[in-house]
Design a protein around this motif. Structure first.
Motif: not given
Lengths: 375, 323, 310
Positions: A169, A172, A190, B160-162, B188-192, B194-195, B198, C227, C265
């Motif tokens: 994280q 990220n 981005f 991820v917001k990219v 909402t951004w789960t950071g993964s 593959s998850d 979530l 995951a 969030q």
């Protein structure tokens, strides 16, 4: 277990040198495990209607058959060697470090940030600075679970697994924030990556166009240093004593928690160094996916090498070759890439299972030696 | 006797000509995720398969692929390997492969490289770059969501917001703003990537908070679609790949990346002798981006007309969507 | 921010918590069995993946969720036998054999998915079952008693596992094999057999954890569906101090923080999503630091047993 006196412990610890018959056996057994795993993998290949001989021919050829392939094998062996050397230290202290992935990421973040932030420095200063910074960041990522174990008895398997997720994280966060490539922002793409690092911070390519870089030599030197550290210094001796018998070590006045924390910190540092070297040696920028599972496969390489930094050198080349060759096999016979992962898993399983014969053989020898000594 | 010889010569000539015509073009593609991801990688892989089919199958186009190459050095090895095996076109389908393409392309000037998503050809004459203006379809999806939501609450899920995910969502937000400023959007951004579990929980959270229209980007959003499907009465707006199959009752529309026209043009240009040097951007205007309405969803005719008008305005430039 | 503690939000948080905790409960309680008998199985994630695929595939093809569940259990059992053979019979280094099992499960599940299904599909998973009367309890009723059968079973597993480990001869044997295998052996307990059974119980439960993901929580299969959940499950065993109740606490804590951060969030609380996602991992460590944790791990954990050694 009866409390051991210090003297047999001492004797056990001193046996760090080479016993060539043991080395040969320990080298052949993993190979036997690989062969058995490949035989099982051949069944999968047949089910996918692929000739296993063609496939495995491509595997071997891909890993060692061409110059580019062999150099690639060495490129893959580099992080395995560094992570594995750290694992050797930790496992010798009986500390299980599952946190390699997070430590690599921590090292990589520092190793990318330093060249980007100090881009005016010349290469001779920037490269060591980045390496030290990455080592320190990885060490911090190992130190946290280490100190939690030493002070609060927080189990290191739990904390290192959690630290891995936290590092992902963190990566990220920096890649969508402070370290995001300004050009990507300007162009509206981005992308989750940093700008390319200043060229003077790149490690020198040893044999272009292959990716082999001086990081391989750094890794080699570190493996030798770890060997010297573990077997030729008092701290190393204490680490091994703690791992072999914590109770006996405590009685003889060794501060067990300190050495447990230290071993995790050093293991983290070496994994962090692997992270920097991936960044400044291969990728030249920071992006996700850089660990490629080395935090786990490094453990495998370390055990393959008998938890000995010098045994680790051929072990990581072997495992690196398997990774490279398996990818080549995928391309040559067009099997799904997931098959490669499955076959590697089988190899790890069977190689770890094959170690039993090495131990049995050693036990037999101990018994016969003891008998010989008595007569 | 003479005539026989002539026919033989003619026959050989015809065979040669046939062989020249039939020499298949060899294409290799390297992708970061699985060809089954129902998102970015699958969009390219299925485009290649459909081009192969249009051209007449294996005899006209030999296609090899390597997926799950999330590690860049591994991908670099794959790119170089395919190039050195004499493939005509090597497609590096991931923005993270840029440096690798730049390096390998210099060593193989006769091979065409295509990579994306990005717009940089590195000044090399054998490199094509391609990207998708994800924000444009995002705008249309946002417009539709704003018109269709009853609760005036819309949810966005993502890893991820990219990259693509960010440009798509930014476009989506602009589309909502354009249609109806009173709507609240939460992200909402789960950071993964593959998850899926979530992502599914994230969608359920949006729904529990009152959202009735959802969208999201990446291979793990299938979790959100599954969650929306469970609840019922929720609308889904897809991107990257046609996602109707996952929940035929609730997908309103998907922004589809259609790479086929671009691929055919690259093949044709290569045959004509141009190995690279230009950039493709999939847009609504050039048809690379398509809004695929779900025929199973009864979209009110007025809203569909308005959406089509929006598409036209984006295509002719009267609506400008910021990436 | 002000509405984050409204009833609607709290019930939402608890609802998601229960859904998220379910796979962790199966997998971590399973791992409690293996570890109590002295075997660290790091391959839980691989078992979960392969079983998740098996459950999904069988349910997709036959349309029968129960057959899917059975398939997950059978696949779990087979993976457990493989793990036991390598780690118990061949006395492999458990950390490494577990990683091998993980890679095998990860690779094989993706391979089979690609070859046998080919693209992401969804199915109708287990439907919520309202427990009469109980579900009518205000506030808590809908949260606790409107779930599907796999969720109920996961929570029922806690007292069952506790009973088996604490109150049965089998449980005693499992513990003795994990504490002092040599002594257990001299008492006539077949150490290897008990370890096989324990690892296999753990693996079958990991299989159910996989099934609870693919045919109850997400209702689909996708590459690397878990995951890394299996690794978190292993960590929760340490958090729970090798007790099913402790594991329940850990799973609920981890899941409640996770669902809390999703709600933050959604409600637009001004916190970077990366930090929010980090919270469950961070708080699990912190919670373990502040609660005094002096549970001794099984003495023979991670140590293969060989007669005549020690």
């Amino acid at each position: 277990m009866p409390p051991e006196t210090a003297s047999p412990l001492d004797r056990k610890l001193e046996r760090g040198g080479f016993d060539w018959s043991k080395v040969v056996l320990n080298g052949l057994l993993p190979l036997a495990g690989v062969v058995v795993a490949l035989l099982v993998g051949a069944v999968f290949l047949l089910l996918l209607k692929v000739n296993p001989l063609t496939a495995y021919g491509a595997l071997v050829n891909g890993a060692i058959g061409t110059k580019y392939g062999f150099m690639m094998t060495l490129v893959k062996a580099t992080p395995l060697l560094l992570v594995g050397a750290g694992i050797c230290i930790a496992f010798r202290a009986n500390v299980i470090n599952i946190g390699g992935e997070g430590q690599i990421i921590a090292g990589a973040i520092a190793g990318a940030w330093i060249p980007l932030a100090f881009s005016s420095l010349p290469g001779w200063a920037l490269v060591p600075f980045s390496c030290l910074g990455g080592f320190a960041a990885g060490a911090l990522w190992g130190f946290i679970p280490g100190i939690l174990k030493a002070r609060l008895r927080v189990n290191e398997i739990l904390s290192t697994i959690m630290m891995n997720a936290i590092a992902v994280q963190l990566l990220n966060i920096v890649l969508q924030g402070v370290l995001m490539d300004p050009e990507g922002v300007a162009r509206g793409t981005f992308l989750a990556q940093t700008a390319q690092l200043p060229p003077q911070s790149w490690l020198i390519r040893l044999s272009p166009p292959t990716l082999l870089h001086t990081g391989a030599l750094i890794a080699l030197a570190m493996a030798v240093l770890v060997y010297i550290f573990l077997w030729r210094t008092t701290i190393g001796y204490n680490i091994r004593a703690v791992g072999l018998n914590p109770d006996a070590s405590r009685y003889s006045g060794i501060r067990v928690p300190f050495y447990e924390a230290l071993s995790l910190t050093l293991a983290g540092g070496l994994a962090g160094l692997a992270g920097v070297i991936e960044v400044i040696g291969v990728q030249h920028r920071l992006m996700p996916g850089l660990t490629s599972g080395y935090g786990f496969t490094g453990i495998v390489a370390a055990l393959l090498g008998g938890l000995h930094p010098l045994g680790l050198i051929p072990a990581s080349v072997l495992f690196g070759g398997l990774l490279v060759g398996a990818d080549r096999m995928q391309r040559a016979v067009q099997v799904p890439s997931a098959l490669v992962t499955a076959i590697l898993g089988l190899i790890v399983l069977f190689v770890s299972g094959a170690a039993i014969w090495s131990r049995r053989w050693a036990a037999k020898r101990r018994i016969s030696a003891a008998r010989g000594g008595q007569s | 006797m003479k005539s026989r010889r002539l026919t033989a010569i003619a026959l050989i000539a015809v065979l040669f000509a046939a062989a020249a015509v039939a020499a298949p073009i060899r294409i290799a593609v390297i992708m970061p995720s699985a060809t089954t991801d129902l998102a970015f990688s699958q969009s390219m892989y299925s485009a290649l398969l459909s081009v192969q089919k249009d051209m007449g199958g294996e005899s006209a186009l030999v296609l090899k692929h390597t997926d799950n190459m999330f590690n860049v050095p591994d991908a670099a090895a794959a790119i170089r390997d395919y190039a050195s095996q004499g493939f005509d076109v090597v497609i590096a389908h991931g923005s993270q492969y840029g440096s690798s393409v730049q390096e390998v392309a210099k060593d193989f000037p006769k091979v065409t490289f295509a990579w994306g998503t990005d717009v940089n050809t590195f000044g090399l004459s054998n490199v094509y770059a391609y990207t998708a203006a994800a924000e444009q379809g995002g705008f249309v999806n946002g417009f539709l969501a704003a018109k269709l939501t009853k609760s005036k609450k819309v949810g966005v899920t993502g890893p991820v917001k990219v990259g693509d995910a960010k440009t798509y969502v930014d476009g989506f937000l602009q589309g909502i703003q354009y249609a109806d400023k009173s709507i609240t959007v939460s992200e909402t951004w789960t950071g993964s990537f593959s998850d899926v579990a979530l992502m599914s929980a994230a969608a359920k959270t949006h729904i529990a908070n009152g959202a009735d229209s959802l969208t999201g980007s990446s291979q793990s959003v299938v979790g959100s679609i599954g969650a929306a499907k469970d609840k019922g009465g929720i609308l889904w707006f897809g991107t990257q790949f046609e996602q109707t199959s996952l929940a035929p009752a609730l997908v309103v529309a998907s922004q589809v990346y259609d790479w086929t026209a671009m691929l055919k043009e690259i093949i044709a240009k290569r045959k004509a002798g141009s190995l690279g040097g230009s950039t493709y951007v999939l847009t609504l205007a050039n048809g690379g981006l398509k809004i695929a309405y779900n025929p199973g969803y009864a979209l009110p005719a007025a809203i569909k007309t308005a959406a089509d008008a929006t598409i036209k305005s984006i295509a002719n430039g009267s609506i400008k969507v910021q990436p | 921010m002000k509405n984050i503690f409204s009833l609607n939000v709290i019930s939402g948080i608890l609802n998601t918590m229960i859904a998220l905790a379910t796979p962790y409960l199966y997998a971590a309680i399973g791992e409690v069995f293996a570890q109590t008998a002295g075997v660290v199985n790091l391959g839980v994630d691989g078992i979960m993946l392969l079983s998740a695929f098996a459950a999904f595939y069988v349910a997709l093809v036959t349309g029968n969720l129960w057959l899917g569940l059975l398939a997950a259990a059978v696949v779990g059992l087979l993976m457990g036998l493989l793990m036991s053979f390598v780690s118990v019979s061949l006395k492999a280094e458990q950390g490494v054999s577990g990683i091998g099992l993980y890679m095998l499960g990860l690779g094989l599940s993706s391979l089979l998915f690609k070859v046998m299904i080919g693209t992401v599909k969804t199915i109708e998973g287990f439907k919520p079952v309202e427990l009469p009367l109980l579900s009518a309890i205000p506030f808590l009723g809908p949260i606790l008693f409107r779930n599907n059968i796999l969720v109920y079973a996961a929570f029922l597993l806690v007292p069952i596992a506790w009973f088996v480990l604490e109150k049965t001869t089998f449980g005693l044997k499992v513990k003795s094999v994990g504490q002092n295998p040599a002594a257990a052996d001299s008492l006539g307990i077949n150490v290897d057999r008990i370890r096989y059974v324990s690892v296999c119980i753990g693996a079958v439960l990991a299989g159910l954890a996989g099934a609870s993901l693919s045919i109850s929580l997400t209702n689909l299969f996708q590459d690397n569906l878990t995951a890394g959940m299996g690794f978190i499950a292993v960590a929760l065993v340490y958090f729970g101090g090798w007790s099913p109740v402790g594991v329940l606490g850990g799973a609920l804590l981890f899941s409640v923080v996770n669902s809390f951060q999703l709600w933050m969030q959604v409600l637009g609380v001004n916190i970077p999503s990366g930090v929010a996602v980090m919270l469950p991992y961070l708080l699990t460590i912190v919670a373990l630091c502040v609660t005094v944790n002096r549970v001794r791990q099984p003495a023979a954990l991670n140590k293969p047993f060989e007669r005549g050694e020690s």
